[in-house]
Write a protein that holds these residues in place. Structure first.
Motif, mmCIF file in Angstrom:
data_model
loop_
_atom_site.group_PDB
_atom_site.id
_atom_site.type_symbol
_atom_site.label_atom_id
_atom_site.label_comp_id
_atom_site.label_asym_id
_atom_site.label_seq_id
_atom_site.Cartn_x
_atom_site.Cartn_y
_atom_site.Cartn_z
ATOM 1 N N LYS A 8 0.851 -1.195 0.000
ATOM 2 C CA LYS A 8 0.000 0.000 0.000
ATOM 3 C C LYS A 8 0.882 1.238 0.000
ATOM 4 C CE LYS A 8 -3.976 -2.177 0.896
ATOM 5 N NZ LYS A 8 -5.274 -1.922 0.388
ATOM 6 N N GLU A 10 -0.125 4.557 0.247
ATOM 7 C CA GLU A 10 -0.594 5.740 0.978
ATOM 8 C C GLU A 10 0.337 6.102 2.121
ATOM 9 O OE1 GLU A 10 -4.422 3.676 -0.482
ATOM 10 O OE2 GLU A 10 -2.447 3.066 0.265
ATOM 11 N N ILE A 13 3.426 7.947 0.837
ATOM 12 C CA ILE A 13 3.134 9.315 0.413
ATOM 13 C C ILE A 13 2.984 10.216 1.639
ATOM 14 C CG2 ILE A 13 1.447 10.799 -0.761
ATOM 15 C CD1 ILE A 13 0.809 8.266 -2.544
ATOM 16 N N GLU A 14 2.241 9.752 2.623
ATOM 17 C CA GLU A 14 2.026 10.546 3.831
ATOM 18 C C GLU A 14 3.315 10.713 4.633
ATOM 19 O OE1 GLU A 14 -1.424 8.862 5.800
ATOM 20 O OE2 GLU A 14 -2.599 9.069 3.959
ATOM 21 N N TYR A 42 -6.652 0.487 -8.168
ATOM 22 C CA TYR A 42 -6.100 0.952 -6.895
ATOM 23 C C TYR A 42 -5.226 2.195 -7.081
ATOM 24 C CZ TYR A 42 -2.888 1.276 -2.964
ATOM 25 O OH TYR A 42 -2.117 1.761 -1.935
ATOM 26 N N SER A 45 -7.028 5.357 -7.962
ATOM 27 C CA SER A 45 -7.721 5.969 -6.822
ATOM 28 C C SER A 45 -6.726 6.705 -5.922
ATOM 29 C CB SER A 45 -8.503 4.921 -6.023
ATOM 30 O OG SER A 45 -7.637 4.050 -5.328
ATOM 31 N N VAL A 46 -5.519 6.176 -5.794
ATOM 32 C CA VAL A 46 -4.483 6.847 -5.007
ATOM 33 C C VAL A 46 -4.079 8.147 -5.692
ATOM 34 C CG1 VAL A 46 -2.097 6.683 -4.168
ATOM 35 C CG2 VAL A 46 -3.623 4.722 -3.940
ATOM 36 N N LYS A 47 -3.931 8.099 -7.013
ATOM 37 C CA LYS A 47 -3.593 9.310 -7.789
ATOM 38 C C LYS A 47 -4.600 10.423 -7.532
ATOM 39 C CE LYS A 47 -1.742 7.666 -11.944
ATOM 40 N NZ LYS A 47 -1.735 7.532 -13.397
ATOM 41 N N LYS A 49 -6.744 10.682 -4.939
ATOM 42 C CA LYS A 49 -6.740 11.058 -3.523
ATOM 43 C C LYS A 49 -5.594 12.011 -3.192
ATOM 44 C CE LYS A 49 -6.585 9.111 1.147
ATOM 45 N NZ LYS A 49 -6.528 7.882 1.943
ATOM 46 N N TYR A 50 -4.439 11.792 -3.835
ATOM 47 C CA TYR A 50 -3.246 12.580 -3.531
ATOM 48 C C TYR A 50 -2.858 13.511 -4.685
ATOM 49 C CZ TYR A 50 -2.811 9.496 0.473
ATOM 50 O OH TYR A 50 -3.050 8.808 1.645
ATOM 51 N N VAL A 128 2.758 6.018 9.968
ATOM 52 C CA VAL A 128 3.315 7.019 9.069
ATOM 53 C C VAL A 128 4.557 7.651 9.694
ATOM 54 C CG1 VAL A 128 2.902 9.281 8.005
ATOM 55 C CG2 VAL A 128 1.133 7.513 7.902
#
Length: 196
Positions: A8, A10, A13-14, A42, A45-47, A49-50, A128
């Motif tokens: 994953k 996310e 990125i965070e 997947y 959707s990440v693209k 979201k961020y 994170v």
């Protein structure tokens, strides 16, 4: 890699966003790979979201001739795994390119890594701040990053590909014999102390 199941992005990125806030470093995030067949859509959707995150690059599937460039241009390779099935092919690639790595503290993976001679910064796979600390520890100290990179290169070349292929062939032979005798191998050979 194939993302969306136990890999994953996310958290990575965070973590980079957290490091940017702490240090004002100009860091690029490159997510090299595609969706797992089990999680179509997947990465898209990440693209979305961020979309607000600067310098976030999604390469999509990486052709073989592009793999060296991806590794050579990276300062550190991050493994945002939540679980593993043992060793990692990407870890061996990172080692062969002499890269420092950041890895989740997961029992089987961390044990295998240490046994194979790899070195890296470990993090809690659900935190994170833990991941940010691990990445920052490498980026803040060039000599430490170089130490990890050299150790990983030595680990990668310690077992040449010819020996790896031989190990797999021997493993497949054992499976073939076991099947012919009506046995099933439900435990990896490493756990049964069978050495190649």
């Amino acid at each position: 890699g194939k993302f969306g199941t136990y890999k994953k992005v996310e958290i990575m990125i965070e973590a980079i966003e957290l490091i940017r806030r702490r240090t004002n470093q100009n860091l690029e995030i490159v997510i090299a790979g595609a969706d797992s067949p089990n999680t179509p859509g997947y990465l898209e959707s990440v693209k979305k979201k961020y979309a607000h995150v600067d310098q976030l690059c999604f390469t999509g599937y990486v052709e073989e001739e592009t793999v060296p460039t991806i590794f050579e241009e990276s300062a550190v390779v991050v493994f945002p795994y939540t679980s593993t099935t043992g060793s990692s092919g990407v870890l061996h690639q990172a080692g062969s390119y002499g890269k420092a790595v950041v890895l989740p503290e997961l029992g089987d993976l961390s044990t295998l890594i240490k046994e194979e001679g790899y070195k890296g910064e470990f993090f809690n796979s659900y935190s994170v701040s833990s991941l940010a600390d691990a990445i920052e520890n490498i980026l803040a100290h060039d000599s430490y990053r170089e130490y990890l990179a050299k150790a990983n290169y030595r680990a990668a070349i310690a077992i040449p590909m010819s020996k790896v292929v031989k190990m797999y062939i021997e493993y497949f032979k054992v499976i073939q014999v076991a099947k012919s005798k009506g046995f099933t191998l439900d435990v990896p050979l490493v756990e049964k102390n069978i050495v190649f």
